[in-house]
Design a protein around this motif. Structure first.
Motif, PDB file in Angstrom:
ATOM      1  N   SER A 140       0.831  -1.205   0.000  1.00  0.00           N
ATOM      2  CA  SER A 140       0.000   0.000   0.000  1.00  0.00           C
ATOM      3  C   SER A 140       0.865   1.254   0.000  1.00  0.00           C
ATOM      4  CB  SER A 140      -0.924   0.013   1.226  1.00  0.00           C
ATOM      5  OG  SER A 140      -0.160   0.094   2.404  1.00  0.00           O
ATOM      6  N   CYS A 141       0.178   2.373  -0.186  1.00  0.00           N
ATOM      7  CA  CYS A 141       0.833   3.682  -0.218  1.00  0.00           C
ATOM      8  C   CYS A 141       0.063   4.612   0.714  1.00  0.00           C
ATOM      9  CB  CYS A 141       0.813   4.213  -1.648  1.00  0.00           C
ATOM     10  SG  CYS A 141       1.528   5.833  -1.838  1.00  0.00           S
ATOM     11  N   VAL A 142       0.780   5.441   1.457  1.00  0.00           N
ATOM     12  CA  VAL A 142       0.148   6.395   2.364  1.00  0.00           C
ATOM     13  C   VAL A 142       0.332   7.788   1.793  1.00  0.00           C
ATOM     14  CG1 VAL A 142       0.138   7.381   4.683  1.00  0.00           C
ATOM     15  CG2 VAL A 142       0.523   4.938   4.378  1.00  0.00           C
ATOM     16  N   ILE A 143      -0.769   8.512   1.689  1.00  0.00           N
ATOM     17  CA  ILE A 143      -0.747   9.882   1.174  1.00  0.00           C
ATOM     18  C   ILE A 143      -1.305  10.798   2.256  1.00  0.00           C
ATOM     19  CG2 ILE A 143      -1.761  11.442  -0.528  1.00  0.00           C
ATOM     20  CD1 ILE A 143      -1.647   9.196  -2.515  1.00  0.00           C
ATOM     21  N   ILE A 144      -0.649  11.932   2.455  1.00  0.00           N
ATOM     22  CA  ILE A 144      -1.146  12.960   3.364  1.00  0.00           C
ATOM     23  C   ILE A 144      -1.846  13.997   2.510  1.00  0.00           C
ATOM     24  CG2 ILE A 144      -0.558  14.689   5.092  1.00  0.00           C
ATOM     25  CD1 ILE A 144       1.980  13.100   5.656  1.00  0.00           C
ATOM     26  N   THR A 145      -3.139  14.189   2.738  1.00  0.00           N
ATOM     27  CA  THR A 145      -3.905  15.135   1.937  1.00  0.00           C
ATOM     28  C   THR A 145      -3.630  16.565   2.404  1.00  0.00           C
ATOM     29  OG1 THR A 145      -5.840  15.089   3.378  1.00  0.00           O
ATOM     30  CG2 THR A 145      -5.739  13.426   1.623  1.00  0.00           C
ATOM     31  N   GLU A 146      -4.177  17.515   1.659  1.00  0.00           N
ATOM     32  CA  GLU A 146      -4.024  18.932   2.019  1.00  0.00           C
ATOM     33  C   GLU A 146      -4.684  19.237   3.369  1.00  0.00           C
ATOM     34  OE1 GLU A 146      -5.768  20.615  -1.450  1.00  0.00           O
ATOM     35  OE2 GLU A 146      -3.956  20.354  -2.645  1.00  0.00           O
ATOM     36  N   ASN A 147      -5.666  18.420   3.774  1.00  0.00           N
ATOM     37  CA  ASN A 147      -6.349  18.590   5.062  1.00  0.00           C
ATOM     38  C   ASN A 147      -5.651  17.828   6.185  1.00  0.00           C
ATOM     39  OD1 ASN A 147      -8.273  20.050   3.671  1.00  0.00           O
ATOM     40  ND2 ASN A 147      -9.592  18.265   3.360  1.00  0.00           N
ATOM     41  N   LYS A 148      -4.418  17.352   5.935  1.00  0.00           N
ATOM     42  CA  LYS A 148      -3.615  16.593   6.910  1.00  0.00           C
ATOM     43  C   LYS A 148      -4.255  15.258   7.282  1.00  0.00           C
ATOM     44  CE  LYS A 148      -0.626  19.908   7.124  1.00  0.00           C
ATOM     45  NZ  LYS A 148       0.413  19.898   6.145  1.00  0.00           N
ATOM     46  N   GLU A 149      -4.938  14.634   6.328  1.00  0.00           N
ATOM     47  CA  GLU A 149      -5.509  13.313   6.533  1.00  0.00           C
ATOM     48  C   GLU A 149      -4.538  12.270   5.983  1.00  0.00           C
ATOM     49  OE1 GLU A 149     -10.221  14.334   5.922  1.00  0.00           O
ATOM     50  OE2 GLU A 149      -8.988  13.946   4.168  1.00  0.00           O
ATOM     51  N   PHE A 150      -4.353  11.191   6.727  1.00  0.00           N
ATOM     52  CA  PHE A 150      -3.527  10.078   6.254  1.00  0.00           C
ATOM     53  C   PHE A 150      -4.433   9.094   5.526  1.00  0.00           C
ATOM     54  CE2 PHE A 150      -0.738  11.966   9.208  1.00  0.00           C
ATOM     55  CZ  PHE A 150       0.550  11.501   8.949  1.00  0.00           C
ATOM     56  N   VAL A 151      -4.180   8.900   4.258  1.00  0.00           N
ATOM     57  CA  VAL A 151      -5.003   8.001   3.453  1.00  0.00           C
ATOM     58  C   VAL A 151      -4.119   6.860   2.970  1.00  0.00           C
ATOM     59  CG1 VAL A 151      -6.475   7.791   1.430  1.00  0.00           C
ATOM     60  CG2 VAL A 151      -6.428   9.941   2.705  1.00  0.00           C
ATOM     61  N   THR A 152      -4.519   5.632   3.274  1.00  0.00           N
ATOM     62  CA  THR A 152      -3.797   4.446   2.815  1.00  0.00           C
ATOM     63  C   THR A 152      -4.537   3.881   1.615  1.00  0.00           C
ATOM     64  OG1 THR A 152      -3.086   3.967   5.067  1.00  0.00           O
ATOM     65  CG2 THR A 152      -2.937   2.174   3.475  1.00  0.00           C
ATOM     66  N   ILE A 153      -3.815   3.751   0.510  1.00  0.00           N
ATOM     67  CA  ILE A 153      -4.414   3.257  -0.729  1.00  0.00           C
ATOM     68  C   ILE A 153      -3.733   1.941  -1.093  1.00  0.00           C
ATOM     69  CG2 ILE A 153      -4.896   3.770  -3.145  1.00  0.00           C
ATOM     70  CD1 ILE A 153      -4.403   6.737  -2.458  1.00  0.00           C
ATOM     71  N   PRO A 154      -4.513   0.876  -1.324  1.00  0.00           N
ATOM     72  CA  PRO A 154      -3.911  -0.394  -1.758  1.00  0.00           C
ATOM     73  C   PRO A 154      -3.232  -0.217  -3.120  1.00  0.00           C
ATOM     74  CG  PRO A 154      -6.212  -0.685  -1.134  1.00  0.00           C
ATOM     75  CD  PRO A 154      -5.949   0.780  -1.151  1.00  0.00           C
ATOM     76  N   ASN A 155      -2.099  -0.865  -3.289  1.00  0.00           N
ATOM     77  CA  ASN A 155      -1.334  -0.697  -4.527  1.00  0.00           C
ATOM     78  C   ASN A 155      -2.088  -1.169  -5.762  1.00  0.00           C
ATOM     79  OD1 ASN A 155       0.852   0.549  -3.365  1.00  0.00           O
ATOM     80  ND2 ASN A 155       1.982  -1.348  -3.061  1.00  0.00           N
ATOM     81  N   SER A 156      -2.990  -2.139  -5.622  1.00  0.00           N
ATOM     82  CA  SER A 156      -3.741  -2.594  -6.791  1.00  0.00           C
ATOM     83  C   SER A 156      -4.662  -1.494  -7.314  1.00  0.00           C
ATOM     84  CB  SER A 156      -4.549  -3.851  -6.467  1.00  0.00           C
ATOM     85  OG  SER A 156      -5.467  -3.597  -5.434  1.00  0.00           O
ATOM     86  N   LYS A 157      -5.153  -0.641  -6.427  1.00  0.00           N
ATOM     87  CA  LYS A 157      -5.982   0.497  -6.853  1.00  0.00           C
ATOM     88  C   LYS A 157      -5.116   1.557  -7.541  1.00  0.00           C
ATOM     89  CE  LYS A 157      -9.785  -0.909  -4.812  1.00  0.00           C
ATOM     90  NZ  LYS A 157     -10.818  -1.531  -5.573  1.00  0.00           N
ATOM     91  N   ILE A 158      -3.899   1.735  -7.045  1.00  0.00           N
ATOM     92  CA  ILE A 158      -2.992   2.740  -7.630  1.00  0.00           C
ATOM     93  C   ILE A 158      -2.556   2.296  -9.014  1.00  0.00           C
ATOM     94  CG2 ILE A 158      -0.742   3.866  -7.402  1.00  0.00           C
ATOM     95  CD1 ILE A 158      -1.076   3.557  -4.355  1.00  0.00           C
ATOM     96  N   TRP A 159      -2.100   1.039  -9.134  1.00  0.00           N
ATOM     97  CA  TRP A 159      -1.562   0.551 -10.400  1.00  0.00           C
ATOM     98  C   TRP A 159      -2.629   0.522 -11.489  1.00  0.00           C
ATOM     99  CZ3 TRP A 159       2.896   0.492 -12.493  1.00  0.00           C
ATOM    100  CH2 TRP A 159       3.148  -0.284 -13.618  1.00  0.00           C
TER     101      TRP A 159
END
Length: 177
Positions: A140-159
């Motif tokens: 998975s990948c963790v992204i910090i949004t502009e609102n300072k939210e930590f969002v974990t996205i599974p790599n299969s969704k990213i790819w």
């Protein structure tokens, strides 16, 4: 109790060559597996792979070598390993079906780590989530949004979706000709 010890002694005396070869095969196998692991680690030190992917591949190779070694040792001790090998195949199929989402995330993670469409610290938009890449793992990948939210996205969704990398656009536009 004496009968059990006598039976054990008879067995060991009758099969001492098998046990001697077992010890020799075990020592040689242990040395060979460690040498191969060192070679793989040395190879990854020379190439420019992501460390997460390197560790994952090293572990897969190590587990595979130990399974092969275990089968060789058992067959040399006189065990019939065909049932064991068939069981491993059936278990692989069952585990594959049970963990298909996990395996698809791992495969996508390897593709992401090899192709590097984004790196830690870059500003991206993935699956309509805009932010900065905090972590990139094998699943998975963790992204910090502009609102300072930590969002974990599974790599299969990213790819499987478009990746907008705003950091690379800015870098390329600042390059002087």
């Amino acid at each position: 109790m004496i009968e059990i010890l006598n039976t054990l002694q008879e067995y060991l005396l009758g099969h001492y060559t098998k046990w001697f070869f077992f010890i020799v095969i075990f020592i040689v196998g242990f040395i060979v597996i460690n040498l191969i692991n060192r070679y793989v680690a040395h190879f990854f030190n020379k190439v420019n792979f992501d460390r997460t992917l390197e560790v994952f591949i090293e572990k897969i190779i190590k587990v595979f070598l130990w399974i092969v070694f275990f089968i060789i040792v058992l067959s040399n001790l006189g065990f019939n390993v065909t049932g064991f090998v068939a069981g491993l195949g059936a278990m692989g199929i069952i585990v594959g079906f049970a963990t298909k989402d996990v395996l698809s995330n791992l495969a996508a993670g390897m593709f992401l780590l090899i192709n590097k469409p984004m790196k830690i610290g870059e500003s991206v938009e993935i699956v309509k989530i805009k932010g900065t890449v905090k972590e990139m793992g094998i699943s998975s990948c963790v992204i910090i949004t502009e609102n300072k939210e930590f969002v974990t996205i599974p790599n299969s969704k990213i790819w499987g979706s478009p990746i907008k990398n705003f950091s690379r656009i800015k870098k390329k536009s600042n390059v002087k000709k």
